[in-house]
Each structure stands twice: as structure tokens, then as C-alpha cells.
Design a protein around this motif. Structure first.
Motif, PDB file in Angstrom:
ATOM      1  N   UNK A 196     -30.184 -20.805 -10.168  1.00  0.00           N
ATOM      2  CA  UNK A 196     -30.727 -21.450 -11.372  1.00  0.00           C
ATOM      3  C   UNK A 196     -29.645 -21.840 -12.375  1.00  0.00           C
ATOM      4  N   UNK A 197     -28.610 -21.023 -12.515  1.00  0.00           N
ATOM      5  CA  UNK A 197     -27.563 -21.345 -13.482  1.00  0.00           C
ATOM      6  C   UNK A 197     -26.859 -22.635 -13.102  1.00  0.00           C
ATOM      7  N   UNK A 198     -26.613 -22.826 -11.818  1.00  0.00           N
ATOM      8  CA  UNK A 198     -25.938 -24.045 -11.378  1.00  0.00           C
ATOM      9  C   UNK A 198     -26.798 -25.274 -11.615  1.00  0.00           C
ATOM     10  N   UNK A 199     -28.088 -25.166 -11.298  1.00  0.00           N
ATOM     11  CA  UNK A 199     -28.973 -26.310 -11.495  1.00  0.00           C
ATOM     12  C   UNK A 199     -29.146 -26.627 -12.981  1.00  0.00           C
ATOM     13  N   UNK A 200     -29.345 -25.593 -13.807  1.00  0.00           N
ATOM     14  CA  UNK A 200     -29.533 -25.826 -15.239  1.00  0.00           C
ATOM     15  C   UNK A 200     -28.259 -26.370 -15.878  1.00  0.00           C
ATOM     16  N   UNK A 201     -27.110 -25.794 -15.543  1.00  0.00           N
ATOM     17  CA  UNK A 201     -25.852 -26.266 -16.112  1.00  0.00           C
ATOM     18  C   UNK A 201     -25.571 -27.702 -15.690  1.00  0.00           C
ATOM     19  N   UNK A 202     -25.823 -27.999 -14.429  1.00  0.00           N
ATOM     20  CA  UNK A 202     -25.542 -29.347 -13.930  1.00  0.00           C
ATOM     21  C   UNK A 202     -26.428 -30.379 -14.612  1.00  0.00           C
ATOM     22  N   UNK A 203     -27.716 -30.085 -14.762  1.00  0.00           N
ATOM     23  CA  UNK A 203     -28.599 -31.056 -15.411  1.00  0.00           C
ATOM     24  C   UNK A 203     -28.205 -31.243 -16.873  1.00  0.00           C
ATOM     25  N   UNK A 204     -27.837 -30.139 -17.567  1.00  0.00           N
ATOM     26  CA  UNK A 204     -27.441 -30.264 -18.967  1.00  0.00           C
ATOM     27  C   UNK A 204     -26.185 -31.113 -19.110  1.00  0.00           C
ATOM     28  N   UNK A 205     -25.206 -30.912 -18.227  1.00  0.00           N
ATOM     29  CA  UNK A 205     -23.965 -31.685 -18.317  1.00  0.00           C
ATOM     30  C   UNK A 205     -24.222 -33.148 -17.940  1.00  0.00           C
ATOM     31  N   UNK A 206     -24.994 -33.408 -16.885  1.00  0.00           N
ATOM     32  CA  UNK A 206     -25.295 -34.795 -16.503  1.00  0.00           C
ATOM     33  C   UNK A 206     -26.079 -35.493 -17.611  1.00  0.00           C
ATOM     34  N   UNK A 224     -18.658 -29.124 -10.598  1.00  0.00           N
ATOM     35  CA  UNK A 224     -18.070 -30.105  -9.683  1.00  0.00           C
ATOM     36  C   UNK A 224     -18.182 -29.623  -8.236  1.00  0.00           C
ATOM     37  N   UNK A 225     -17.863 -28.348  -7.995  1.00  0.00           N
ATOM     38  CA  UNK A 225     -17.980 -27.835  -6.629  1.00  0.00           C
ATOM     39  C   UNK A 225     -19.435 -27.755  -6.190  1.00  0.00           C
ATOM     40  N   UNK A 226     -20.317 -27.414  -7.138  1.00  0.00           N
ATOM     41  CA  UNK A 226     -21.739 -27.367  -6.803  1.00  0.00           C
ATOM     42  C   UNK A 226     -22.247 -28.749  -6.377  1.00  0.00           C
ATOM     43  N   UNK A 227     -21.805 -29.807  -7.067  1.00  0.00           N
ATOM     44  CA  UNK A 227     -22.241 -31.153  -6.692  1.00  0.00           C
ATOM     45  C   UNK A 227     -21.706 -31.570  -5.326  1.00  0.00           C
ATOM     46  N   UNK A 228     -20.585 -31.011  -4.920  1.00  0.00           N
ATOM     47  CA  UNK A 228     -20.039 -31.333  -3.615  1.00  0.00           C
ATOM     48  C   UNK A 228     -20.698 -30.511  -2.505  1.00  0.00           C
ATOM     49  N   UNK A 229     -20.941 -29.215  -2.762  1.00  0.00           N
ATOM     50  CA  UNK A 229     -21.489 -28.337  -1.729  1.00  0.00           C
ATOM     51  C   UNK A 229     -23.006 -28.262  -1.797  1.00  0.00           C
ATOM     52  N   UNK A 230     -23.570 -28.528  -2.967  1.00  0.00           N
ATOM     53  CA  UNK A 230     -25.015 -28.672  -3.142  1.00  0.00           C
ATOM     54  C   UNK A 230     -25.796 -27.425  -2.729  1.00  0.00           C
ATOM     55  N   UNK A 285     -35.094 -28.177 -13.062  1.00  0.00           N
ATOM     56  CA  UNK A 285     -34.373 -28.779 -11.939  1.00  0.00           C
ATOM     57  C   UNK A 285     -34.144 -27.820 -10.772  1.00  0.00           C
ATOM     58  N   UNK A 286     -34.480 -26.551 -10.917  1.00  0.00           N
ATOM     59  CA  UNK A 286     -34.177 -25.566  -9.885  1.00  0.00           C
ATOM     60  C   UNK A 286     -35.308 -25.507  -8.865  1.00  0.00           C
ATOM     61  N   UNK A 287     -35.065 -25.825  -7.595  1.00  0.00           N
ATOM     62  CA  UNK A 287     -36.122 -25.743  -6.582  1.00  0.00           C
ATOM     63  C   UNK A 287     -36.497 -24.289  -6.323  1.00  0.00           C
TER      64      UNK A 287
END
Length: 775
Positions: A495-505, A485-491, A560-562
């Protein structure tokens, strides 16, 4: 060691050996819930039988009692050589230096398999060797207690070792039927010992003036001891029931940990522990290298995280299936024959990475050349070792290069089967920003595939920044839903944040998803061997990426990780629509001069933190087990010390002080091996003790006589004044006990403290039957 004064016949010794074997064989059955199959138990029974009955044979040929335990250990060594020495032995049974090297490797492998397996564990050779060695040593310990020092009551201590172990590993502890059988085997051993001892005493012929005048019957009546036998059996069953009820509580105590099943046979992997340290690693360290044709550079998976519990991602802890050997791995689930899948061999050499998870491309169909026992996990097809790790491994993996088309992915069935339902699981209290983002990004997607492509493009857009510092500085490091949730707000994240976020979405959008942890393709070097290029993979190639499931294709990786790895062609927006060559997406990796996509320094993912946590947990549990065993072994000494203190208090309070002092003196004499009978008169005991060298001293002899006279006056004279402490008795007792101890060797004094014969004799008397009235 002082031999038992009562000589036993070969038949009586053999009966005790058989009872000892029954005890250790039944006690070993308690390990059944921890180890799959039954072959290991038969092997342990073979080792125990060979050791114990080998000792019986040595005694039958009148081998000195002190040599029998040493020779039993030699027999154990020969049996282990026969079973595990293999080609390193001489004539299959005689060990060589190579045999001992092999044994050392097996012990090392046993330690690893204990760390790496879940229960029930597979009895690989290393684990079987440790079991055989442990059971053999316990058998020797039981034989020493039963046959050499003639204290079979203490045989419960080594027998309890395999019985207690399950309580530290699984919540259920040892099985109740096994406890009952073990208690029955222990009672059988005590019963046989009593019968043997009585029979030996009855047939013993006394000579001389001190010979007893009692005429013994020809046999020991059984009817007179039926009540004692039933009472003993009832006591044993009660003890077994108490153990069955109490053992599970051991594993759930705060002292020993959480009590989760498979604590000791755990995987030792915790991929999100101490992630910040791994991200800021200053210099890359070599992981492994492989040889591959140009263009064949796959991702390498270590493990797959498929369980999302809100705070973290985890691995489903399934027991290893012994049939899942890596020489034949199945086709990945969900992959139809219509999807292109080409086989490629790849040779891998491990450099410095050390883990129990083998880096292999997904999906791999077989692995050859590995040392140790390795098995693949259902579904994920990850490969893990149970008695070895990756250190120094060289192997060839055959993997499938799966190349689905966007059309095939769009045609995937939207329905999710019950088997895939866990891959959609999300916490009930999911932050609103995650649900809103999923709806915003995938709301207009016509198919799950289009939704997945939209999520990947969203995360790789210029709105997101790859950063190893922002999550640490702003306090949202990790992979839980609050972090997402904080990652989606602060962007900003790695890699862990991008992979976790795509899996949850993706799960929020109804697409089964999981996370793979491993390595990207690596960096090609200038070296070529046989037309194959050497690819170097180091710690900067550590990575995490999501995999989404599409029916008919199976698990499909996305990126998903740039700035990391390569974006699969099938996942690029507009793929399969005739739009020409795909255009690099914002934030995608551009090849460097070496041909390797630029990666963010330190963008790795640790997989070693759990090993340290396990080590601490293992040493804690091992320490507690050692303390329990030590407490059991020291219990006789503690009981004897308490008995001595109680008698001292009786002397000080004047409660039959002479009787208390004399009881303590005779108990000390029996502990030290002096031939003092339970029914001997004080005068006979004093005469026997006075013959010892230490009592030639006047002070010692005076102390002994004063104790003798005092107990005779108290027992046979008029009643004296009660309640008055007698310090002279205490001084005389201390003097006599000191002289008795001074006459013995240090080893005998230690044995008298640790294994007090007077206490054992008293326990045996309590369990033995009474002789009939005519005896």
C-alpha cells in the motif's frame, strides 16, 4: 545541618526570602519560549511564594531549623492539592489517597505531553502540575541553601535548572533578557546576604575574655562598597552574555542530537520506520471496534503525510493551537455547500492500539467523550493528544460522508493557490521514469479529475502486483522517489508504494496531493446493539492511501492499491457518464463471506517506531541534563579537592609548607563546622581545635601542636631554607584531618565534602564589601 553561628532577625530572614523568591521567579521565566501563555508562570510564582514565605513564617515562630524544609514540603503538598486536587481533596486543601492517585495520573500525563507536544506547548493540567511541582521543589532547595545552611552562593545550582532546559529543546536556547534578569536576581540575593550578614555581625555583642575590642560603626557605609557592587554586577552581566551565546550550541551538539526545534516536545511518529516488520506480522491484533449503521463504514485516519523530501514522506511539524479543541471542528477546507455531505455519529472503543493520534474518519466535525487534552490540526483535521494516548479511550465522533459527483470534480478550478503550493512540491532530481510515467498516463486527460482517475486505474491494472515480499527482497522498500522509480519498473509492492506513487504522479500532473495513514473500514461482526452493527478493526486493516485536492470539494481520497479497501464510486472510470453500474476494476477487492474486502496479510503500516526513537532521545537528553546538574552540584567538592592537592604540592616543593599545611587544616575544620575564625591566630585556632574529644589522644595533640609551631616559626621567625619537602608536616596534617573528621557524624562528613564551608566563605569574602577604616 549546622546552623549559622550568626543569628538573624525576622526582618533579615524576610529580606533573604524575598530575594530567593525573586531568583526562582525570574529563573522560571526562562521556560517562556517553551510554553504558550503566561498563566502557568503566575501559577508557578504562586507556588514558589507560598512555599518560601511559608518557610519564613515558620522561622518567625522559631520552628527548629531542621524541620523547616520538611514543613515547606508539606506546604507545597497543600498548595498542589488546592490547585490540582479538585474533588479528591478534603476542604480543598487536605490531600486524600485519591489525591495522590490523581497526582500520579497527572505525572503520567505530563510525561506524555512532553513527548507529544511541539513548542510552544500548551499548559494543560498535567504539564502545569509538573511545572508547579518542579518549581516548588527548586524553591525548597534554594531556601535550604540560603536560609538553613547559609550558603546562598550555591543557590545558583537549582536556579540554573529552568534556565538550562530551553537549550536542550530549541536552538535559540534561553532568551538573553531572561538571563540578564536571572543574573541580576542572583546578584541581588548575594548582595542582600552580604548586607544581612554584616549587619548581624555589627549588632552582635561579644562577651568574655575572647571578645573583640574593635568598636563597630553604627551602620555599614554604602559609598565604600559601590565599586565592589558595580564590579559584581558587571561580572554577572558578562556571565549572562556568555550563557546566552553558549546555550544554543548545547542543542546542536552531536552528543545531544540534531537540535531540531521541538526535539523534546516532538510528535513521536515515524510512519515508515521498520515497515517490513509490520508487514510480516504473523497474526492480527485487535485495534479498535465501532458501532455503525449498515453501509456506514468509513476509513479512519491517524495522520496525514504532506511533506515529500525525496527520501521519505513526513508530517509538517506545526505547533498545536490551544483553540483547536475537538468539541468543535471546522468544515474541511475547500468543501462547498453544493457538495453533498451527510453527518453520521459513530461510537468507537479502543482495544489494543496505543498511539497519540486518534483514529477518526475524515472529515470529522466533533469528538466527544475523550479523556485528556486532544486537539485537531489545521487542514488535515487529524486529532492528536498532548497528555494522553488512545489506550482505553471510548468516544463518539461525528463525521461527514462527503459524496461529490464526477461532474463537480471535473468542474474544479485548475488554479492552485499559494496555500496549496506545498502540496505540489517535488525534488529537483526526480527520476526520469516518474516524469515519463506521469506524462504517459495523464497526457490526454482533459481535467485534473480525469488525470487522477487515470492514475488510479493505471496502478490497479493487471500490470501491477500486490506483494509484501518483492520490495524487501529486491531492496526498494519505503516511500522515497528512488523507491517509487524502482516500483514503477518492477511493478510489485504494497500500500505504501501504491499510495506514494499516486501522490507523486498527481503532483507531477499538477494536482495537490498528500498521503493519509490509518485503517480501512474493518470487518463486520455478528453483534448488534440498538440496531447498530459492531465492526472490528485490527492490525491487518492498517493502510495508506492518497488524497487529492479539488477546489470546491476539498481533499478527496482515492484507492490505488489492489486488494485493499474499497474504490470510491466517483473515482471509477466512466463514472457519471451513464454507463450503468460500475464494473469492478482489475485487482479491486472482492467482498469475502463476512462482507469484508479481502486484504493482503500483514499489509499494515507501522506508526510506533518513532516512539522508541524518541524514548532513546529523551533518555539521552535527560541523562545529559542530569549530568550537568550533577556537575554543578559537585563543582564545589571538585574545587575543594583541587585546592587540597595544590597545598599538598606546595608542601612537597617546600613553598611555605607550614603555611600551606595550616591553611588546609583550618579549611578542613571550617568544612566540618568547627567555629574557626578567618582572622584567628594559629594559637587561638589550635586551642579551639584541641578542645575536641578526638584530640585527647597524645598522637593527635602532638600533630596539632607541631603544625601550630611550624606555622608560627614560618610566619614570625627567621626565614628558613626554601625548597625542601617536609614529610613530617604531611604526616601531621593527615593525622589532624583524620581526627577532625572522626569526631563528626557521617552526614556532616558528607556535607563537608559536597558543600565545603571554607570554599563558600572564601567566595562570599570575595563578593563582600570591605569595612570602612574605622571598623
Amino acid at each position: 545541618m549546622n546552623p549559622d553561628p550568626i543569628a538573624l532577625s525576622r526582618g533579615q530572614r524576610l529580606a533573604l526570602t524575598a530575594a530567593s523568591f525573586a531568583l526562582i521567579a525570574v529563573a522560571t521565566m526562562a521556560l517562556g519560549p517553551l510554553i504558550s501563555g503566561s498563566g502557568w508562570w503566575w501559577m508557578c510564582a504562586f507556588v514558589a511564594a507560598g512555599t518560601l514565605f511559608g518557610g519564613a513564617g515558620l522561622r518567625a515562630i522559631r520552628t527548629p531549623a531542621s524541620l523547616v524544609p520538611v514543613l515547606e514540603l508539606v506546604i507545597l503538598l497543600l498548595l498542589l492539592t488546592l490547585l490540582f486536587g479538585g474533588t479528591t481533596s478534603f476542604a480543598l486543601i487536605a490531600p486524600t489517597t485519591g489525591t495522590f492517585t490523581e497526582f500520579g495520573q497527572l505525572l503520567g500525563g505530563a510525561e506524555r505531553t512532553i513527548q507529544q507536544q511541539s513548542v510552544p506547548a500548551i499548559a494543560v493540567p498535567a504539564l502545569s502540575f509538573a511545572l508547579a511541582l518542579g518549581v516548588g521543589v527548586l524553591a525548597v532547595c534554594i531556601d535550604i541553601l540560603v536560609q538553613t545552611v547559609r550558603m546562598p552562593a550555591l543557590a545558583a545550582a537549582p536556579a540554573l535548572v529552568p534556565i538550562l532546559i530551553p537549550g536542550f529543546i530549541i536552538e535559540a536556547g534561553a532568551e538573553a533578557p531572561t538571563l540578564v534578569l536571572a543574573a541580576a536576581a542572583y546578584l541581588l540575593l548575594l548582595r542582600i546576604d552580604v548586607r544581612v550578614r554584616r549587619r548581624a555581625r555589627i549588632t552582635e555583642v561579644d562577651e568574655g575574655d575572647d571578645a573583640a575590642t574593635v568598636i563597630s560603626p553604627a551602620r555599614v557605609p554604602i559609598a565604600s562598597t559601590l565599586g565592589a557592587t558595580l564590579g559584581l554586577a558587571g561580572t554577572g552581566l558578562v556571565i549572562a552574555a556568555v550563557l546566552a551565546a553558549s546555550t544554543p550550541s548545547i542543542s546542536t551538539s552531536l552528543l545531544l542530537g540534531t537540535g531540531n526545534p521541538g526535539t523534546i516536545f516532538g510528535r513521536g511518529v515515524s510512519p515508515f520506520i521498520d515497515l517490513g516488520r509490520d508487514l510480516r506480522r504473523p497474526d492480527p491484533s485487535p485495534a479498535f471496534h465501532y458501532f455503525s449503521p449498515d453501509g456506514e463504514r468509513p476509513y479512519f485516519t491517524l495522520l496525514t503525510l504532506d511533506r515529500f523530501e525525496g527520501a521519505t514522506w513526513g508530517v509538517t511539524d506545526d505547533a498545536i493551537d490551544g483553540d483547536n479543541t475537538v468539541d468543535a471542528m471546522p468544515r474541511p477546507e475547500g468543501l462547498s455547500s453544493e457538495v453533498r455531505a451527510d453527518e453520521h455519529p459513530i461510537d468507537v472503543t479502543i482495544d489494543e492500539v496505543r498511539t497519540t493520534w486518534l483514529p477518526v474518519p475524515y472529515p470529522t466535525t466533533r469528538v466527544d467523550g475523550l479523556r485528556g487534552s486532544w486537539f485537531w490540526d489545521d487542514g488535515a483535521l487529524t486529532v492528536r493528544g498532548i497528555d494522553a494516548d488512545t489506550a482505553g479511550q471510548r468516544y463518539q465522533a461525528t463525521w461527514l460522508e462527503v459524496d461529490p459527483t464526477p461532474t463537480q470534480l471535473r468542474a474544479a478550478d485548475r488554479r492552485v493557490t499559494d496555500e496549496l503550493a506545498p502540496f505540489l512540491a517535488l525534488p529537483d532530481d526526480l527520476p526520469q521514469v516518474i516524469s515519463d510515467t506521469a506524462a504517459q498516463v495523464t497526457g490526454t486527460a482533459p481535467t485534473p479529475y480525469d488525470a487522477a482517475v487515470a492514475i488510479q486505474a493505471f496502478l490497479r491494472s493487471p500490470d501491477f502486483e500486490y506483494s509484501t515480499e518483492a520490495p524487501v527482497e529486491d531492496g526498494y522498500d519505503g516511500g522515497g522517489f528512488d523507491v517509487i522509480a524502482q516500483f514503477l519498473e518492477r511493478r510489485a509492492g504494497y500500500c505504501v508504494h501504491f499510495a506514494s506513487t499516486m501522490a507523486v504522479l498527481a503532483r507531477e500532473a499538477g494536482i495537490p496531493a498528500r498521503i493519509s495513514v490509518g485503517y480501512t473500514q474493518g470487518s463486520p461482526s455478528q453483534e448488534r446493539v440498538g440496531g447498530l452493527q459492531r465492526i472490528e478493526v485490527d492490525s491487518h486493516d492498517l493502510h495508506a492511501w492518497p488524497e487529492l485536492y479539488f477546489e470546491g470539494v476539498g481533499w478527496v481520497p482515492f484507492e490505488p492499491t489492489p486488494g485493499r479497501g474499497l474504490v470510491p464510486d466517483y473515482s471509477r472510470p466512466g463514472a457519471g457518464e451513464g454507463a450503468g453500474p460500475p464494473v469492478p476494476q482489475p485487482g479491486s477487492a472482492a467482498p469475502s463471506a463476512s462482507g469484508r474486502a479481502e486484504v493482503d496479510p500483514g499489509g499494515g503500516l507501522t506508526g510506533t517506531g518513532g516512539g522508541l526513537a524518541f524514548a532513546e532521545s529523551w533518555w539521552l537528553r535527560g541523562g545529559v541534563i542530569a549530568l550537568l546538574v550533577a556537575a554543578i552540584l559537585l563543582a564545589p567538592a571538585a574545587l575543594r579537592a583541587g585546592q587540597r592537592a595544590s597545598r599538598s604540592r606546595r608542601i612537597m616543593r617546600g613553598e611555605r609548607p607550614a603555611d600551606a599545611a595550616w591553611s588546609e587544616l583550618t579549611a578542613t575544620a571550617r568544612d566540618l563546622g568547627v567555629d574557626v575564625g578567618v582572622f584567628d591566630t594559629p594559637r587561638a585556632v589550635a586551642a579551639r581545635i584541641a578542645d575536641r574529644e578526638g584530640f585527647a589522644d597524645d598522637a593527635a595533640r602532638t600533630a596539632l601542636i607541631s603544625l601550630r609551631d611550624a606555622v608560627e616559626r614560618e610566619r614570625y621567625g627567621p626565614a628558613g631554607r626554601a625548597g625542601a619537602p617536609d614529610t613530617d608536616l604531611i604526616d601531621a596534617l593527615d593525622t589532624a584531618r583524620a581526627v577532625l573528621a572522626a569526631d563528626e557524624r557521617p552526614v556532616d562528613r558528607v556535607r563537608a565534602v559536597l558543600v565545603p564551608r571554607s570554599l563558600v566563605d572564601r567566595a562570599q569574602a570575595a563578593f563582600s564589601e570591605r569595612l570602612s577604616a574605622g571598623t
